[in-house]
Design a protein around this motif. Structure first.
Motif, PDB file in Angstrom:
ATOM      1  N   PRO A 180      60.424  50.122  88.535  1.00 32.61           N
ATOM      2  CA  PRO A 180      60.495  50.624  87.155  1.00 32.61           C
ATOM      3  C   PRO A 180      60.723  52.140  87.114  1.00 32.61           C
ATOM      4  N   GLY A 181      61.629  52.553  86.238  1.00 28.58           N
ATOM      5  CA  GLY A 181      61.887  53.978  86.037  1.00 28.58           C
ATOM      6  C   GLY A 181      62.803  54.603  87.063  1.00 28.58           C
ATOM      7  N   TRP A 182      63.330  53.786  87.976  1.00 22.45           N
ATOM      8  CA  TRP A 182      64.210  54.344  89.023  1.00 22.45           C
ATOM      9  C   TRP A 182      65.568  54.720  88.449  1.00 22.45           C
ATOM     10  N   GLU A 183      66.041  55.914  88.773  1.00 24.45           N
ATOM     11  CA  GLU A 183      67.367  56.360  88.359  1.00 24.45           C
ATOM     12  C   GLU A 183      68.157  56.790  89.588  1.00 24.45           C
ATOM     13  N   GLY A 184      69.447  56.558  89.548  1.00 27.57           N
ATOM     14  CA  GLY A 184      70.295  56.957  90.663  1.00 27.57           C
ATOM     15  C   GLY A 184      70.552  55.815  91.628  1.00 27.57           C
ATOM     16  N   PRO A 185      71.222  56.125  92.751  1.00 27.01           N
ATOM     17  CA  PRO A 185      71.593  55.087  93.729  1.00 27.01           C
ATOM     18  C   PRO A 185      70.381  54.597  94.511  1.00 27.01           C
ATOM     19  N   PRO A 186      70.539  53.473  95.211  1.00 31.31           N
ATOM     20  CA  PRO A 186      69.446  52.979  96.061  1.00 31.31           C
ATOM     21  C   PRO A 186      69.144  53.960  97.185  1.00 31.31           C
ATOM     22  N   PRO A 187      68.005  53.813  97.842  1.00 26.69           N
ATOM     23  CA  PRO A 187      67.676  54.696  98.970  1.00 26.69           C
ATOM     24  C   PRO A 187      68.719  54.577 100.078  1.00 26.69           C
ATOM     25  N   PRO A 188      68.867  55.629 100.890  1.00 29.08           N
ATOM     26  CA  PRO A 188      69.899  55.616 101.938  1.00 29.08           C
ATOM     27  C   PRO A 188      69.532  54.699 103.101  1.00 29.08           C
ATOM     28  N   ARG A 189      70.487  54.513 103.986  1.00 29.01           N
ATOM     29  CA  ARG A 189      70.296  53.740 105.208  1.00 29.01           C
ATOM     30  C   ARG A 189      69.111  54.292 106.007  1.00 29.01           C
ATOM     31  N   GLY A 190      68.313  53.399 106.568  1.00 27.93           N
ATOM     32  CA  GLY A 190      67.163  53.831 107.358  1.00 27.93           C
ATOM     33  C   GLY A 190      65.851  53.776 106.609  1.00 27.93           C
ATOM     34  N   CYS A 191      65.889  53.363 105.331  1.00 28.90           N
ATOM     35  CA  CYS A 191      64.668  53.298 104.520  1.00 28.90           C
ATOM     36  C   CYS A 191      64.037  51.908 104.523  1.00 28.90           C
ATOM     37  N   GLU A 192      64.686  50.950 105.174  1.00 30.96           N
ATOM     38  CA  GLU A 192      64.190  49.572 105.145  1.00 30.96           C
ATOM     39  C   GLU A 192      63.562  49.194 106.474  1.00 30.96           C
ATOM     40  N   VAL A 193      62.468  48.424 106.401  1.00 29.32           N
ATOM     41  CA  VAL A 193      61.832  47.902 107.608  1.00 29.32           C
ATOM     42  C   VAL A 193      61.861  46.384 107.575  1.00 29.32           C
ATOM     43  N   PHE A 194      61.864  45.796 108.756  1.00 26.72           N
ATOM     44  CA  PHE A 194      61.781  44.346 108.912  1.00 26.72           C
ATOM     45  C   PHE A 194      60.332  44.002 109.230  1.00 26.72           C
ATOM     46  N   VAL A 195      59.828  42.955 108.595  1.00 29.30           N
ATOM     47  CA  VAL A 195      58.456  42.504 108.840  1.00 29.30           C
ATOM     48  C   VAL A 195      58.502  41.071 109.353  1.00 29.30           C
ATOM     49  N   GLY A 196      57.950  40.840 110.522  1.00 30.96           N
ATOM     50  CA  GLY A 196      57.942  39.504 111.113  1.00 30.96           C
ATOM     51  C   GLY A 196      56.536  38.992 111.341  1.00 30.96           C
ATOM     52  N   LYS A 197      56.447  37.690 111.666  1.00 27.54           N
ATOM     53  CA  LYS A 197      55.180  37.006 111.963  1.00 27.54           C
ATOM     54  C   LYS A 197      54.219  37.004 110.771  1.00 27.54           C
ATOM     55  N   ILE A 198      54.783  36.901 109.559  1.00 18.24           N
ATOM     56  CA  ILE A 198      53.955  36.809 108.356  1.00 18.24           C
ATOM     57  C   ILE A 198      53.395  35.389 108.257  1.00 18.24           C
ATOM     58  N   PRO A 199      52.091  35.220 108.014  1.00 16.67           N
ATOM     59  CA  PRO A 199      51.561  33.874 107.779  1.00 16.67           C
ATOM     60  C   PRO A 199      52.328  33.176 106.660  1.00 16.67           C
ATOM     61  N   ARG A 200      52.649  31.902 106.885  1.00 18.26           N
ATOM     62  CA  ARG A 200      53.532  31.189 105.953  1.00 18.26           C
ATOM     63  C   ARG A 200      52.931  31.007 104.556  1.00 18.26           C
ATOM     64  N   ASP A 201      51.615  31.134 104.431  1.00 20.21           N
ATOM     65  CA  ASP A 201      50.975  30.951 103.121  1.00 20.21           C
ATOM     66  C   ASP A 201      50.533  32.287 102.530  1.00 20.21           C
ATOM     67  N   LYS A 247      63.114  57.669 104.162  1.00 20.27           N
ATOM     68  CA  LYS A 247      63.049  57.286 105.576  1.00 20.27           C
ATOM     69  C   LYS A 247      61.672  57.575 106.160  1.00 20.27           C
ATOM     70  N   GLU A 248      61.048  58.658 105.686  1.00 21.34           N
ATOM     71  CA  GLU A 248      59.729  59.030 106.199  1.00 21.34           C
ATOM     72  C   GLU A 248      58.703  57.949 105.907  1.00 21.34           C
ATOM     73  N   GLU A 249      58.794  57.357 104.706  1.00 18.28           N
ATOM     74  CA  GLU A 249      57.865  56.273 104.357  1.00 18.28           C
ATOM     75  C   GLU A 249      58.099  55.052 105.240  1.00 18.28           C
ATOM     76  N   ALA A 250      59.369  54.752 105.518  1.00 19.90           N
ATOM     77  CA  ALA A 250      59.690  53.617 106.383  1.00 19.90           C
ATOM     78  C   ALA A 250      59.145  53.839 107.793  1.00 19.90           C
ATOM     79  N   GLN A 251      59.294  55.063 108.314  1.00 18.84           N
ATOM     80  CA  GLN A 251      58.770  55.372 109.642  1.00 18.84           C
ATOM     81  C   GLN A 251      57.253  55.289 109.674  1.00 18.84           C
ATOM     82  N   LEU A 252      56.613  55.731 108.594  1.00 22.42           N
ATOM     83  CA  LEU A 252      55.152  55.654 108.506  1.00 22.42           C
ATOM     84  C   LEU A 252      54.697  54.194 108.503  1.00 22.42           C
TER      85      LEU A 252
END
Length: 476
Positions: free
Chosen positions: A56-77, A117-122
């Protein structure tokens, strides 16, 4: 429900053994409460549920490359009402995409895009191996949308411009084509190219069109696959690099010539040079000199070859996840360390530091181009000369086991010692792993080397252990 997701009535089968079972109604109530609290919308489409994107309230383009993380081994429920608060600890979430089954369970993985990107690295630092439930640890690593395809079996006489024009004719969204000249004949390409697209979607559509294996360019059936993403190295690490990676050298060019050429702009700046076939690593005493030399030498000619010079990317000695899912990096792979190959033989990787030709998995199994891998007739009377394997060059060896033995000999070390261990998998398979001891350095900082993957065959276990050891020992 407007922008909200539609939930199944029974999201979890109550007999699946999970201790936390909720009905579809309870799930829906929890998710509605999350949306009301955060103001984010939620939409389910194409097998994934999107929370936000944008928030909500976001203006402008999406975040740049490198801001996304992959999350694996999440419990199915486990769902967004539990996951989002955990990932908000690292920063503001732009979009949370949870992959869903038709049954209503999640598929065990998700993508979380942050605003920086800093948040993704954190998130990677504080949430990788985080115990999200008792005994349940999630994996978090960087996720990169892959916009690059590997195209193999291209006629070697084709120039970059011809390949670019042809790819633009048969696919949409082509931005660039990366072609490398042959090591032995600079007028020809190496039989493959990397095609860069304007977006991951454009690359995926092109791959879908070309992948059946019957598509031809210039009468040749081409090979198509995702290019392995370039290894991401954080800026802090790259700021300390004082080694240059030089490619497209002539095979005949010597280490002495390279050192002399790179010393021209500042005598004595180069510490040492290590050349392998048609590429080299140039080590400098100071980072500032390395950066200056890179800008001066990139594109210059040495022995008639126009060279390409970049900062060398350090090898990540920790476990990395490289399997890509629809062109994105994800874990859960049988991650056998991939040594970059002799590039003549269809590597899918661009920019990966070449070291050794061994590779246990992946479609494009390399074979050293200098030494042709085939058999010749052995005629009676053929004169044979006894030799030692150590008199050969490293490119005569195709396996990491042989490379490691050769490596130890060249350093005047005793041969490596292999110790075999086994365990049993949940389904009853015998799994094997080797521990390797290098006697000459056993009393040093690392007394032994053991990979973090188990194999089902003895040969693979030994090869993987040797690869792992060589990765830690570094270049010859």
């Amino acid at each position: 429900m407007g922008g909200t997701a539609t939930m199944n009535e029974e999201n979890i089968d109550g007999t699946n053994g999970c201790s936390k079972v909720r009905t579809g109604t309870q799930n829906e109530a929890a998710l509605l409460a999350l949306m009301e609290k955060t103001g984010y919308n939620m939409v389910q489409e194409n097998g994934q549920r999107k929370f936000g994107g944008p928030p909500p309230g976001w203006e402008g383009p999406p975040p740049p490359r490198g801001c996304e993380v992959f999350v694996g081994k999440i419990p199915r429920d486990m769902y967004e009402d539990e996951l989002v608060p955990v990932f908000e600890r690292a920063g503001k979430i732009y979009e949370f995409r949870l992959m869903m089954e038709f049954s209503g369970e999640n598929r065990g993985y998700a993508f979380v895009m942050y605003t920086t990107k800093e948040e993704a690295q954190l998130a990677i630092r504080i949430l990788n191996n985080y115990e999200i439930r008792p005994g349940k640890f999630i994996g978090v690593c960087v996720s990169l949308d892959n916009c690059r395809l590997f195209i193999g079996a291209i006629p070697k006489e084709k120039k970059k411009e011809e390949i670019l024009d042809e790819m633009k004719k048969v696919t949409e969204g082509v931005v660039d084509v990366i072609v490398y000249p042959s090591a032995t004949d600079k007028t020809k390409n190496r039989g493959f190219a990397f095609v860069e697209y304007e977006s991951h979607r454009a690359a995926a559509m092109a791959r879908r069109k070309l992948i059946p294996g019957t598509f031809q360019l210039w009468g040749h059936t081409i090979q198509v696959d995702w290019a392995d993403p370039e290894k991401e190295v954080d800026e802090e690490t790259m700021q300390r690099v004082k080694v240059l990676y030089v490619r497209n050298l002539m095979i005949s060019t010597t280490e002495e010539t390279i050192k002399a050429e790179f010393n021209k702009f500042k005598p004595g700046a180069v510490e040492r040079v290590k050349k392998l076939r048609d590429y080299a690593f140039v080590h400098f005493f100071n980072r500032e000199d390395a950066v200056a030399a890179m800008s001066v030498m990139n594109g210059k000619c040495i022995d008639g070859a126009s060279i390409e010079v970049t900062l060398a990317k350090p090898v990540n000695k920790e476990n990395t996840w490289r399997q890509h899912l629809n062109g994105q990096i994800s874990p859960n792979s049988e991650n056998l360390i991939v040594f970059a190959n002799k590039e003549e033989s269809h590597p899918k990787t661009l920019g990966k530091l070449p070291t050794l030709p061994a590779r246990l998995n992946g479609q494009h199994s390399p074979s050293p181009p200098e030494v042709e891998r085939c058999t010749y007739p052995f005629y009676p009377g053929t004169k044979l000369t006894p030799i030692s394997m150590y008199s050969l060059k490293s490119n005569h060896f195709n396996s990491a086991v042989m490379h490691l033995d050769y490596y130890c000999n060249k350093n005047n070390w005793a041969p490596p010692e292999y110790y075999l261990y086994s365990t049993t998998s949940q389904d009853g398979k015998v799994l094997l792993v080797y521990k390797i001891v290098i006697p000459a350095i056993a009393n040093g900082s690392q007394s032994y080397f053991m990979p973090d993957k188990l194999c089902t065959t003895l040969e693979d276990a030994k090869e993987l252990a040797a690869q792992f050891t060589l990765l830690h020992l570094g270049p010859f």
